[in-house]
Design a protein around this motif. Structure first.
Motif, PDB file in Angstrom:
ATOM      1  N   MET A   1       0.852  -1.167   0.000  1.00  0.00           N
ATOM      2  CA  MET A   1       0.000   0.000   0.000  1.00  0.00           C
ATOM      3  C   MET A   1       0.898   1.231   0.000  1.00  0.00           C
ATOM      4  SD  MET A   1      -2.852   1.255   2.799  1.00  0.00           S
ATOM      5  CE  MET A   1      -4.219   0.362   2.134  1.00  0.00           C
ATOM      6  N   VAL A   2       0.565   2.193  -0.829  1.00  0.00           N
ATOM      7  CA  VAL A   2       1.281   3.465  -0.894  1.00  0.00           C
ATOM      8  C   VAL A   2       0.327   4.547  -0.400  1.00  0.00           C
ATOM      9  CG1 VAL A   2       2.430   5.146  -2.381  1.00  0.00           C
ATOM     10  CG2 VAL A   2       2.678   2.707  -2.852  1.00  0.00           C
ATOM     11  N   THR A  41      -4.897  -6.789   3.748  1.00  0.00           N
ATOM     12  CA  THR A  41      -3.765  -6.757   4.669  1.00  0.00           C
ATOM     13  C   THR A  41      -2.497  -6.748   3.821  1.00  0.00           C
ATOM     14  OG1 THR A  41      -4.996  -8.013   6.318  1.00  0.00           O
ATOM     15  CG2 THR A  41      -2.615  -7.888   6.603  1.00  0.00           C
ATOM     16  N   PRO A  42      -1.938  -5.570   3.589  1.00  0.00           N
ATOM     17  CA  PRO A  42      -0.750  -5.498   2.742  1.00  0.00           C
ATOM     18  C   PRO A  42       0.483  -6.054   3.451  1.00  0.00           C
ATOM     19  CG  PRO A  42      -1.232  -3.355   3.677  1.00  0.00           C
ATOM     20  CD  PRO A  42      -2.353  -4.266   4.081  1.00  0.00           C
ATOM     21  N   ASN A  43       1.452  -6.485   2.666  1.00  0.00           N
ATOM     22  CA  ASN A  43       2.729  -6.932   3.223  1.00  0.00           C
ATOM     23  C   ASN A  43       3.554  -5.741   3.695  1.00  0.00           C
ATOM     24  OD1 ASN A  43       2.334  -9.699   2.679  1.00  0.00           O
ATOM     25  ND2 ASN A  43       2.820  -9.312   0.540  1.00  0.00           N
ATOM     26  N   LEU A  44       3.369  -4.601   3.034  1.00  0.00           N
ATOM     27  CA  LEU A  44       4.168  -3.415   3.309  1.00  0.00           C
ATOM     28  C   LEU A  44       3.340  -2.170   3.062  1.00  0.00           C
ATOM     29  CD1 LEU A  44       7.039  -2.079   3.769  1.00  0.00           C
ATOM     30  CD2 LEU A  44       7.282  -2.177   1.282  1.00  0.00           C
ATOM     31  N   ILE A  45       3.534  -1.163   3.904  1.00  0.00           N
ATOM     32  CA  ILE A  45       2.946   0.145   3.680  1.00  0.00           C
ATOM     33  C   ILE A  45       4.079   1.133   3.470  1.00  0.00           C
ATOM     34  CG2 ILE A  45       1.654   2.053   4.698  1.00  0.00           C
ATOM     35  CD1 ILE A  45      -0.023   0.009   6.208  1.00  0.00           C
ATOM     36  N   ILE A  65       2.164  -5.756   9.923  1.00  0.00           N
ATOM     37  CA  ILE A  65       2.384  -5.067   8.651  1.00  0.00           C
ATOM     38  C   ILE A  65       3.663  -4.234   8.770  1.00  0.00           C
ATOM     39  CG2 ILE A  65       1.491  -3.383   6.995  1.00  0.00           C
ATOM     40  CD1 ILE A  65      -1.346  -4.137   7.964  1.00  0.00           C
ATOM     41  N   LYS A  66       4.557  -4.380   7.805  1.00  0.00           N
ATOM     42  CA  LYS A  66       5.787  -3.603   7.784  1.00  0.00           C
ATOM     43  C   LYS A  66       5.495  -2.218   7.232  1.00  0.00           C
ATOM     44  CE  LYS A  66       8.550  -7.686   7.178  1.00  0.00           C
ATOM     45  NZ  LYS A  66       9.134  -8.573   6.219  1.00  0.00           N
ATOM     46  N   VAL A  67       6.194  -1.216   7.771  1.00  0.00           N
ATOM     47  CA  VAL A  67       5.992   0.170   7.355  1.00  0.00           C
ATOM     48  C   VAL A  67       7.337   0.754   6.940  1.00  0.00           C
ATOM     49  CG1 VAL A  67       5.259   2.480   8.072  1.00  0.00           C
ATOM     50  CG2 VAL A  67       4.039   0.471   8.924  1.00  0.00           C
ATOM     51  N   ALA A  68       7.361   1.417   5.802  1.00  0.00           N
ATOM     52  CA  ALA A  68       8.537   2.145   5.347  1.00  0.00           C
ATOM     53  C   ALA A  68       8.120   3.586   5.105  1.00  0.00           C
ATOM     54  CB  ALA A  68       9.097   1.530   4.072  1.00  0.00           C
ATOM     55  N   TYR A  69       8.954   4.509   5.555  1.00  0.00           N
ATOM     56  CA  TYR A  69       8.654   5.934   5.396  1.00  0.00           C
ATOM     57  C   TYR A  69       9.297   6.474   4.131  1.00  0.00           C
ATOM     58  CZ  TYR A  69       7.352   5.622  10.276  1.00  0.00           C
ATOM     59  OH  TYR A  69       6.761   5.267  11.449  1.00  0.00           O
TER      60      TYR A  69
END
Length: 88
Positions: A1-2, A41-45, A65-69
């Motif tokens: 997810m973006v 349920t995304p793998n990454l946001i 859920i993993k989050v990247a900024y």
């Protein structure tokens, strides 16, 4: 997810990731993302830095859920534009 409130930039990032084979869902704000997270349920946001202050991080805490900024300034926008053209 973006997640980013810059719709144009979100679309560009989505396009790059889809060309690499990823399934991408986008959201433009915390409310939009929370609604979509009820269904997926995304793998990454990937979340734009300022969007992290919206309470979204607290809502997904403990979900795995993993989050990247992302911090996207004018220079990064140019790089994304260039990279999108190279990938595409």
């Amino acid at each position: 997810m973006v997640i980013d409130d810059d719709i144009k930039m979100t679309g560009k990032i989505k396009g790059i990731l889809e060309k690499k084979g990823y399934k991408v869902v986008t959201a433009i704000n915390a409310k939009d993302s929370m609604e979509k997270l009820k269904e997926i349920t995304p793998n990454l946001i990937l979340i734009e830095g300022l969007m992290s202050r919206t309470g979204l991080l607290e809502a997904i805490k403990g979900t795995g859920i993993k989050v990247a900024y992302m911090v996207i300034g004018e220079k990064e926008k140019e790089d994304i534009e260039l990279f999108g053209n190279v990938v595409g």
